[in-house]
Design a protein around this motif. Structure first.
Motif, PDB file in Angstrom:
ATOM      1  N   SER A  72       0.919  -1.218  -0.016  1.00  0.00           N
ATOM      2  CA  SER A  72      -0.278   0.242   0.254  1.00  0.00           C
ATOM      3  C   SER A  72       0.453   1.190  -0.077  1.00  0.00           C
ATOM      4  O   SER A  72       0.585   2.430  -0.239  1.00  0.00           O
ATOM      5  N   LEU A  73       2.013   1.100   0.359  1.00  0.00           N
ATOM      6  CA  LEU A  73       2.875   2.655   0.235  1.00  0.00           C
ATOM      7  C   LEU A  73       3.258   2.994  -1.327  1.00  0.00           C
ATOM      8  O   LEU A  73       3.466   3.657  -1.327  1.00  0.00           O
ATOM      9  N   ALA A  74       3.414   1.600  -1.578  1.00  0.00           N
ATOM     10  CA  ALA A  74       3.423   1.661  -3.020  1.00  0.00           C
ATOM     11  C   ALA A  74       3.025   1.879  -4.026  1.00  0.00           C
ATOM     12  O   ALA A  74       3.281   2.957  -4.868  1.00  0.00           O
ATOM     13  N   ALA A  75       1.590   1.908  -3.276  1.00  0.00           N
ATOM     14  CA  ALA A  75       0.697   1.904  -3.882  1.00  0.00           C
ATOM     15  C   ALA A  75       0.466   3.899  -4.140  1.00  0.00           C
ATOM     16  O   ALA A  75       0.309   4.695  -5.155  1.00  0.00           O
ATOM     17  N   ILE A  76       0.655   3.708  -3.354  1.00  0.00           N
ATOM     18  CA  ILE A  76       0.468   5.671  -2.515  1.00  0.00           C
ATOM     19  C   ILE A  76       1.581   6.195  -3.338  1.00  0.00           C
ATOM     20  O   ILE A  76       1.182   7.404  -4.356  1.00  0.00           O
ATOM     21  N   GLY A  77       2.918   5.815  -3.620  1.00  0.00           N
ATOM     22  CA  GLY A  77       3.449   6.371  -4.730  1.00  0.00           C
ATOM     23  C   GLY A  77       2.965   6.061  -6.282  1.00  0.00           C
ATOM     24  O   GLY A  77       3.142   7.089  -6.901  1.00  0.00           O
ATOM     25  N   THR A  78       2.579   5.188  -6.505  1.00  0.00           N
ATOM     26  CA  THR A  78       1.634   4.858  -8.216  1.00  0.00           C
ATOM     27  C   THR A  78       0.998   5.997  -8.567  1.00  0.00           C
ATOM     28  O   THR A  78       0.545   5.762  -9.183  1.00  0.00           O
ATOM     29  N   TRP A  79      -0.215   5.780  -7.485  1.00  0.00           N
ATOM     30  CA  TRP A  79      -1.344   7.037  -7.485  1.00  0.00           C
ATOM     31  C   TRP A  79      -0.279   8.896  -7.726  1.00  0.00           C
ATOM     32  O   TRP A  79      -0.830   9.049  -8.975  1.00  0.00           O
ATOM     33  N   ALA A  80       0.452   8.486  -7.107  1.00  0.00           N
ATOM     34  CA  ALA A  80       0.599  10.240  -7.191  1.00  0.00           C
ATOM     35  C   ALA A  80       1.800  10.147  -8.630  1.00  0.00           C
ATOM     36  O   ALA A  80       1.554  11.773  -9.019  1.00  0.00           O
ATOM     37  N   ALA A  81       2.866   9.216  -8.849  1.00  0.00           N
ATOM     38  CA  ALA A  81       2.944   9.143 -10.170  1.00  0.00           C
ATOM     39  C   ALA A  81       1.953   9.301 -11.734  1.00  0.00           C
ATOM     40  O   ALA A  81       2.085  10.307 -12.617  1.00  0.00           O
ATOM     41  N   GLU A  82       1.023   8.900 -11.745  1.00  0.00           N
ATOM     42  CA  GLU A  82       0.045   8.937 -12.215  1.00  0.00           C
ATOM     43  C   GLU A  82      -0.859   9.936 -12.915  1.00  0.00           C
ATOM     44  O   GLU A  82      -1.564  10.034 -13.371  1.00  0.00           O
ATOM     45  N   HIS A  83      -1.032  10.920 -11.241  1.00  0.00           N
ATOM     46  CA  HIS A  83      -1.569  11.913 -11.160  1.00  0.00           C
ATOM     47  C   HIS A  83      -0.594  12.869 -11.276  1.00  0.00           C
ATOM     48  O   HIS A  83      -1.146  13.911 -10.872  1.00  0.00           O
ATOM     49  N   GLY A  84       0.603  12.487 -11.072  1.00  0.00           N
ATOM     50  CA  GLY A  84       1.658  14.203 -11.606  1.00  0.00           C
ATOM     51  C   GLY A  84       1.575  14.636 -10.213  1.00  0.00           C
ATOM     52  O   GLY A  84       1.889  16.241 -10.404  1.00  0.00           O
ATOM     53  N   VAL A  85       1.570  13.505  -9.362  1.00  0.00           N
ATOM     54  CA  VAL A  85       1.809  14.761  -7.940  1.00  0.00           C
ATOM     55  C   VAL A  85       3.030  14.614  -7.006  1.00  0.00           C
ATOM     56  O   VAL A  85       3.423  13.054  -7.415  1.00  0.00           O
ATOM     57  N   LEU A  86       3.566  15.165  -6.962  1.00  0.00           N
ATOM     58  CA  LEU A  86       4.848  15.298  -6.890  1.00  0.00           C
ATOM     59  C   LEU A  86       5.301  14.909  -5.115  1.00  0.00           C
ATOM     60  O   LEU A  86       5.102  16.152  -4.811  1.00  0.00           O
ATOM     61  N   LEU A  87       5.676  13.789  -4.901  1.00  0.00           N
ATOM     62  CA  LEU A  87       5.914  14.185  -3.130  1.00  0.00           C
ATOM     63  C   LEU A  87       6.660  14.420  -2.215  1.00  0.00           C
ATOM     64  O   LEU A  87       7.895  13.752  -3.253  1.00  0.00           O
ATOM     65  N   THR A  88       7.199  15.409  -1.529  1.00  0.00           N
ATOM     66  CA  THR A  88       8.439  15.186  -1.054  1.00  0.00           C
ATOM     67  C   THR A  88       8.253  15.097   0.238  1.00  0.00           C
ATOM     68  O   THR A  88       9.916  14.808   0.312  1.00  0.00           O
ATOM     69  N   SER A  89       7.881  14.738   0.361  1.00  0.00           N
ATOM     70  CA  SER A  89       8.029  13.553   2.281  1.00  0.00           C
ATOM     71  C   SER A  89       6.954  12.818   1.992  1.00  0.00           C
ATOM     72  O   SER A  89       6.006  12.891   1.754  1.00  0.00           O
ATOM     73  N   ILE A  90       7.292  11.368   3.169  1.00  0.00           N
ATOM     74  CA  ILE A  90       5.593  10.495   3.054  1.00  0.00           C
ATOM     75  C   ILE A  90       6.797   9.810   3.878  1.00  0.00           C
ATOM     76  O   ILE A  90       7.977   9.285   4.509  1.00  0.00           O
ATOM     77  N   SER A  91       6.419   9.954   5.587  1.00  0.00           N
ATOM     78  CA  SER A  91       6.617   8.861   6.456  1.00  0.00           C
ATOM     79  C   SER A  91       5.355   8.261   7.415  1.00  0.00           C
ATOM     80  O   SER A  91       4.517   8.547   7.183  1.00  0.00           O
ATOM     81  N   LEU A  92       5.690   7.173   7.992  1.00  0.00           N
ATOM     82  CA  LEU A  92       5.193   6.274   8.812  1.00  0.00           C
ATOM     83  C   LEU A  92       4.798   6.247  10.299  1.00  0.00           C
ATOM     84  O   LEU A  92       6.352   5.693  10.854  1.00  0.00           O
ATOM     85  N   GLY A  93       3.999   6.462  10.619  1.00  0.00           N
ATOM     86  CA  GLY A  93       4.019   6.923  12.095  1.00  0.00           C
ATOM     87  C   GLY A  93       2.915   5.522  13.000  1.00  0.00           C
ATOM     88  O   GLY A  93       1.916   5.327  11.948  1.00  0.00           O
ATOM     89  N   ARG A  94       2.982   5.840  14.116  1.00  0.00           N
ATOM     90  CA  ARG A  94       0.727   5.526  14.962  1.00  0.00           C
ATOM     91  C   ARG A  94       0.270   6.520  14.827  1.00  0.00           C
ATOM     92  O   ARG A  94       0.566   8.356  15.135  1.00  0.00           O
ATOM     93  N   ARG A  95      -1.260   6.109  14.797  1.00  0.00           N
ATOM     94  CA  ARG A  95      -2.386   7.476  15.006  1.00  0.00           C
ATOM     95  C   ARG A  95      -1.733   8.265  16.408  1.00  0.00           C
ATOM     96  O   ARG A  95      -0.846   7.589  17.735  1.00  0.00           O
ATOM     97  N   THR A  96      -2.083   9.852  16.322  1.00  0.00           N
ATOM     98  CA  THR A  96      -1.820  10.455  17.458  1.00  0.00           C
ATOM     99  C   THR A  96      -3.788  10.372  18.205  1.00  0.00           C
ATOM    100  O   THR A  96      -4.468  10.507  17.498  1.00  0.00           O
TER     101      THR A  96
END
Length: 311
Positions: free
Chosen positions: A273-297
């Motif tokens: 699913s993490l890879a899918a987020i990057g794939t979706w961004a690439a397909e929709h022309g969205v440049l992700l400047t940062s992506i990080s995984l954490g727990r719910r606050t």
């Protein structure tokens, strides 16, 4: 058998005209612990606190503090309960140190006034009239007045509102010390980090009712769920991303806009699913400047429960 609650609310109702502000509320505050009462503006927190303090009369239900009625047994409860109100309720023309010294004389075995004043920085404005104090200074004085009598139960309504980081840390340290000494504390706050850091138990209320309760870990730990924080160069469509993830891995996905070009994705996050987020961004022309995984606050949970729209 567990000890009885230090504060017990059953079926509390309070109305103003046709508006029901507190709606058959049930709430227990365990002895010797810190309970944080959270909720958006208008949720009924302050009215609930005022009913507990005997400042307002409930229209239904009951309140018991240390086994006693806050109105009928007010004289017996007064030396055992410390209260810090949002507006402080302090005399404007009196000097700060004189107010604290006067309040201390109402108790049989008060805390050392000089030591408490030094600890909360009150000695730096001791001779200043209350009306001339800043908001944070008034808050510190109100807190000192609430705890100077060594109460069994301390009720704090927004204890660190308007305080700078140094003052807030001093307040947090004092709350921890009070709990270590065996006092029971009930506090309301809009600061999620304050509740997460201090509270043994968290209660979330909205529209006059409790909608969630548990320890901070219980409320933030959803098995299998994680939070991905995303920052993009430009805006993205949360609905489109959520739909893409749901098609890839059906589940309870949530995509929320935080601020600017920052977003969160919550769900059963895994490498695919993490890879899918990057794939979706690439397909929709969205440049992700940062992506990080954490727990719910706790703030994530609060917003999920009470919504993200302004009240």
């Amino acid at each position: 058998m567990p000890p009885p609650p230090a504060l017990e609310i059953r079926g509390l109702v309070k109305t103003y005209g046709e508006a029901t502000v507190v709606d058959h509320l049930d709430l227990d505050v365990a002895p010797g612990a810190v309970t944080a009462l959270l909720g958006p503006n208008g949720a009924g927190k302050t009215t609930t606190i005022e009913c507990c303090e005997g400042l307002r009369s409930p229209d239904g239900g009951s309140v018991r503090i240390l086994g006693l009625d806050p109105v009928r047994d007010a004289r017996e409860l007064r030396p055992r309960v410390g209260v810090m109100l949002q507006d402080g309720g302090l005399p404007g023309s009196a000097r700060a140190h004189d107010v604290l010294a006067h309040v201390s004389k109402m108790y049989a075995r008060p805390r050392d006034v000089a030591g408490l004043a030094e600890r909360l920085g009150i000695d730096t404005f001791a001779r200043t009239q209350v009306r001339r104090l800043s908001g944070g200074q008034r808050q510190r004085l109100a807190l000192a007045c609430a705890v100077v009598g060594r109460p069994d139960l301390v009720i704090l309504d927004e204890p660190s509102a308007g305080m700078d980081p140094q003052s807030r840390r001093a307040v947090w340290d004092l709350v921890r010390e009070l709990r270590a000494d065996g006092a029971t504390l009930l506090l309301t706050t809009h600061l999620m980090d304050e509740a997460a850091d201090l509270a043994d138990h968290v209660v979330v209320m909205d529209h006059g009712k409790v909608i969630a309760a548990g320890t901070p870990d219980e409320l933030t730990s959803v098995e299998g769920d994680s939070v991905v924080s995303i920052e993009a160069r430009g805006p993205l469509d949360p609905t489109s991303l959520r739909g893409y993830l749901h098609r890839l891995a059906p589940g309870d996905w949530a995509v929320h806009h935080v601020e600017g070009h920052r977003y969160t994705v919550t769900g059963a996050v895994n490498p695919r699913s993490l890879a899918a987020i990057g794939t979706w961004a690439a397909e929709h022309g969205v440049l992700l400047t940062s992506i990080s995984l954490g727990r719910r606050t706790l703030e994530d949970v609060f917003l999920d429960l009470t919504g993200r729209s302004l009240r």
